[in-house]
Design an enzyme around this catalytic site. Structure first.
Site, PDB file in Angstrom:
ATOM      1  N   GLY A 235       0.948  -1.397  -0.061  1.00 22.30           N
ATOM      2  CA  GLY A 235      -0.056   0.109  -0.044  1.00 22.30           C
ATOM      3  C   GLY A 235       0.843   1.292   0.032  1.00 22.30           C
TER       4      GLY A 235
ATOM      5  CB  ALA B 294       3.078   0.446  10.336  1.00 17.72           C
ATOM      6  CD1 TRP B 295      -1.412  -3.845   9.520  1.00 17.74           C
ATOM      7  CD2 TRP B 295      -1.224  -4.356   7.387  1.00 17.74           C
ATOM      8  NE1 TRP B 295      -1.371  -5.083   9.094  1.00 17.74           N
ATOM      9  CE2 TRP B 295      -1.243  -5.378   8.211  1.00 17.74           C
ATOM     10  CE3 TRP B 295      -1.101  -4.327   5.908  1.00 17.74           C
ATOM     11  CZ2 TRP B 295      -1.059  -6.672   7.325  1.00 17.74           C
ATOM     12  CZ3 TRP B 295      -1.156  -5.654   5.222  1.00 17.74           C
ATOM     13  CH2 TRP B 295      -1.021  -6.778   5.798  1.00 17.74           C
TER      14      TRP B 295
ATOM     15  CD  GLU C 130      -6.159   1.298   5.995  1.00 16.10           C
ATOM     16  OE1 GLU C 130      -7.070   1.832   6.669  1.00 16.10           O
ATOM     17  OE2 GLU C 130      -6.384   1.212   4.900  1.00 16.10           O
TER      18      GLU C 130
ATOM     19  CG  ASP D 283      -2.040   6.000  -2.850  1.00 13.24           C
ATOM     20  OD1 ASP D 283      -2.245   6.855  -3.859  1.00 13.24           O
ATOM     21  OD2 ASP D 283      -1.568   4.885  -2.948  1.00 13.24           O
TER      22      ASP D 283
END
Length: 584
Positions: free
Chosen positions: A400, A478-479, A482, A551
Site C-alpha cells: 500500500g 506497519a500497515w 491505515e 495516497d
C-alpha cells in the site's frame, strides 16, 4: 520405460493426456499448481509432455504466478488447483486476474459425480463460487466435451468474445483417467487458439481523424491494448502532437524517457486536454470514471478498444473505434489527421514543467534526511533501486504505502503491481514467475512488510525452483496508510495498524535464500549488490513510517462515496451542486 517421452506415448490415450497435449499446443511452458489428488493425473501428463510444473505453497500464489506469466510473456497463463479449499483459496487471485483482464486458464476437479449432493469430502459448488469473477465457466463430465470445452474456454480467456480474463474449467476426477476416442484426437483441437484480429472500419477512422484535426490539446492515455504497440504509439504521438499518460496496466508500452510522456503533470493534463484518446483502457476509478468534473467539461473522447468496457463504459466515446490498438494506430497514421490549430504552447509548457518536476523529485530523493525515528525515507530506498533498473529489468511492486511512493519515484520499463483489485501478497509470486519466464533478465520486487507477510513462504518456492529474483522488503512495521489515517481520525485508538518488528532477512535464510537487514542508508548499496550476486535474495530494509505517502494525502483511506480520491470526490460534488443560486 527409458524416458518420459516413452512413457507419454504408452498405453491408450486418456483424457488427462489430451488435456496436457492441448495445453502444450498453446505454447504454454510452465503450469503453476499445488499437489492434489483430484488433479494429479493432469499434472503427471503435463510433465511427461515437457511442460514444467511449478508447485507453489498456496493456491493463491499459484494463480498469481500464472497471472504474471501471462502478462509478461503474452502467452496464456495456466494454473491447476485441486478441489474444495484448493479451489476456494484460488478465488482471490482469479478475481485479481478478472479485473486486470489477464488471459488465464484455471483447471480443477470436483467431487466424483456419483457422490455429488451426498455430503462428499470437499464438496462445495465450485463453479457457482467462481462464476462472478470468471469470463467463462464450464463443468465437464464427458470425454466428448473435453477438447471443445478447453478450446472454448481459452478463446474466451483471450478475449475473442468480450474482455479477456480468467476461464475456469473443472472435471469429474474419474473422467481424467478414462480413454478418449481417437476421432476426438484427430479433430483440429490442437492448433494454437489465437485472439481474433479486429481491424477498424473506415467510418470510425474518418471520425477519429476528424476529432484529431479539430483538437488543439490531445492527450493519449495508455491501457492494456497499448502494450506491444510501442513503435506505432511513438509515431502516433509525434504525428498528432499528443501528450501521453501511462497507467499501471500500460507501463512499459512506452519508455519513461519518451519526451511526450508527462506523468508528473497527470492532473493538469487530464483537466486541460480537449481530446482524450484511450488505448484499450477502461475509464475506471483510476481515471475518475471519465468524469467531466476531473476532465475538461468540453473534452471529447476518442475511445479505442476491442470490447464494450474499453469503448463506452462510464463515458461513451464521441468516436468509438472498435479495433486492436495497433491496427487502429496503423490506420490512423495513414489518414489525414493533422490538427489545424494545435496549442503548441500548452504542449511544450507541460513537457517543460514535467521535466522540471521530475528533476526536482530526483534531487529530493537523493537528499532526503534520515527521519526522526532514525530510519530512511521510502523514496531513498527507491532511489537506490533505480540505479539497478534498466530496460532488461522487470519491476514488481506490492503493498500500500510503498506502492504510493513507487508511483512517484520508481523508474520502470517493464512493470507489474497488485493491480486494480489491490491484491496484497501478489508481489512475491509475480516475481517468481517473472524470473522463471525471463531467467536472463533482472527481476526486482519491492514489497511492503505487510504485503510480504501474505506470501513470504513462497521464498522457499523461489529457492526450490531456481527463481533468481531480488525481493526488497520496505519494512516500517506497519500497515502504514491505515496507520496514518487512524492517527488522524482515531487518535486514541490503535486497532491493528502496527506490526511487531520482524527480521524478514532471517526468515529468508531459514528458507534457503540469501538475506540481509539494512538499517542505514550507508549500508544499502552494498546490500543490494550482494543480493543481486546471490539470488534469490531478500533485503529487509528499515524505512520510516513517518513519511506521508501521496495516497494518504489524497484521502484514499477515506473511501469517498463517488471517487477513489477525495479531491475528485469534492470536485464531483461541486459539479453536481452547480453554482450557488443568485440572490433574489
Amino acid at each position: 520405460m527409458t524416458s518420459s517421452q516413452d512413457n507419454s506415448e504408452a498405453g491408450p490415450p486418456t483424457v488427462s493426456r489430451a488435456i496436457a497435449r492441448f495445453i502444450s499446443s498453446q505454447g504454454v511452458k510452465r503450469v503453476y499448481t499445488l499437489p492434489g489428488s483430484h488433479v494429479k493425473p493432469i499434472c503427471s501428463e503435463l510433465d511427461l509432455a515437457g511442460v514444467r510444473i511449478i508447485s507453489a505453497r498456496d493456491e493463491r500464489s499459484a494463480v498469481h504466478m500464472a497471472h504474471a506469466d501471462a502478462d509478461l510473456t503474452g502467452i496464456l497463463g495456466v494454473a491447476i488447483v485441486t478441489a474444495g479449499p484448493g479451489m476456494t483459496n484460488a478465488i482471490t487471485s482469479i478475481a485479481s486476474a478478472f479485473l486486470a483482464r489477464t488471459p488465464l486458464l484455471v483447471l480443477s476437479a470436483r467431487v466424483p459425480d456419483p457422490q455429488a449432493g451426498m455430503g462428499a469430502l470437499e464438496e462445495v459448488p465450485q463453479a457457482d463460487l467462481v462464476r462472478p469473477v470468471s469470463r467463462h465457466v464450464r463443468e465437464i463430465s464427458d470425454a466428448r466435451h473435453v477438447l471443445q470445452g478447453l478450446h472454448l474456454a481459452v478463446s474466451s480467456a483471450m478475449g475473442n468474445d468480450g474482455p479477456a480474463g480468467p476461464a475456469y474449467v473443472d472435471f469429474a476426477p474419474n473422467l481424467l483417467k478414462m480413454r478418449i476416442a481417437d476421432w476426438h484426437l484427430r479433430q483440429n483441437w490442437f492448433e494454437p487458439v489465437k485472439r481474433s484480429v479486429r481491424a477498424p472500419g473506415q467510418d470510425s477512422i474518418d471520425g477519429a481523424a476528424r476529432l484529431l484535426r479539430q483538437s488543439r490539446r490531445p492527450l493519449v492515455i495508455g491501457g492494456r491494448g497499448a502494450l506491444g504497440s510501442g513503435d506505432l504509439l511513438e509515431r502516433f504521438l509525434e504525428a498528432s502532437g499528443s501528450l501521453y499518460l501511462d497507467t499501471r496496466e500500460s507501463r512499459g508500452a512506452l519508455s519513461p524517457d519518451n519526451a511526450n510522456s508527462v506523468p508528473a503533470q497527470r492532473g493538469r493534463a487530464m483537466a486541460e486536454a480537449d481530446l482524450i484518446i484511450t488505448l484499450g483502457r477502461r475509464l475506471d476509478f483510476e481515471l475518475a470514471f471519465g468524469s467531466p468534473a476531473i476532465f475538461s467539461e468540453g473534452a471529447r473522447f476518442l475511445r479505442i478498444g476491442r470490447n464494450i468496457e474499453e469503448l463506452s463504459e462510464n463515458r461513451p466515446g464521441d468516436v468509438q473505434l472498435c479495433a486492436d490498438v495497433d491496427a487502429a494506430l496503423r490506420a490512423l497514421l495513414k489518414s489525414d489527421f493533422k490538427a489545424t490549430d494545435p496549442d503548441r504552447g500548452w504542449r511544450e509548457g507541460l513537457i517543460a514543467t514535467n521535466a522540471e518536476k521530475s528533476r526536482a523529485t530526483s534531487e529530493k530523493m537523493a537528499n532526503l534526511p534520515v527521519e526522526a525515528d532514525g530510519r530512511m525515507h521510502p523514496l531513498t530506498l527507491i532511489g537506490h533501486i533505480n540505479r539497478h533498473v534498466d530496460e532488461d529489468t522487470i519491476c514488481i511492486v506490492d503493498g500500500g504505502d510503498i506502492l504510493s511512493h513507487a508511483r512517484v519515484g520508481l523508474r520502470a520499463y517493464r512493470y507489474l503491481d497488485l493491480g486494480p483489485f489491490g491484491c496484497l501478497g501478489s508481489g512475491v509470486p509475480y516475481a517468481i514467475a517473472a524470473s522463471l519466464a525471463f531467467p536472463e533478465d533482472r527481476t526486482v520486487a519491492i514489497v511492503g512488510d505487510g504485503a510480504f507477510g501474505f506470501s513470504a513462504i513462497e521464498i522457499e518456492t523461489a529457492v526450490r525452483c531456481g527463481a533468481r529474483a531480488l525481493f526488497i522488503v520496505a519494512n516500517n512495521d506497519a500497515w502504514n496508510i491505515e496507520r496514518q489515517d487512524q492517527l488522524i481520525k482515531y487518535a486514541d485508538q490503535e486497532l491493528g495498524s502496527t506490526l511487531s518488528p520482524c527480521r524478514y532477512d532471517l526468515l529468508a535464510r531459514s528458507l534457503g535464500a540469501h538475506g540481509e537487514r539494512v538499517d542505514r542508508e550507508g549500508d544499502l548499496a552494498g546490500a543490494l549488490e550482494r543480493g543481486l550476486a546471490n539470488l534469490p535474495a531478500v533485503i529487509d530494509v528499515a524505512v520510516t513510517r513517518n513519511a506521508i505517502s501521496s495516497d494518504t494525502r489524497s484521502g484514499l483511506a477515506n473511501v469517498p462515496p463517488l471517487h477513489a480520491v477525495q479531491a475528485w470526490d469534492d470536485a464531483e460534488r461541486a459539479m453536481m451542486d452547480g453554482p450557488a443560486a443568485a440572490p433574489q
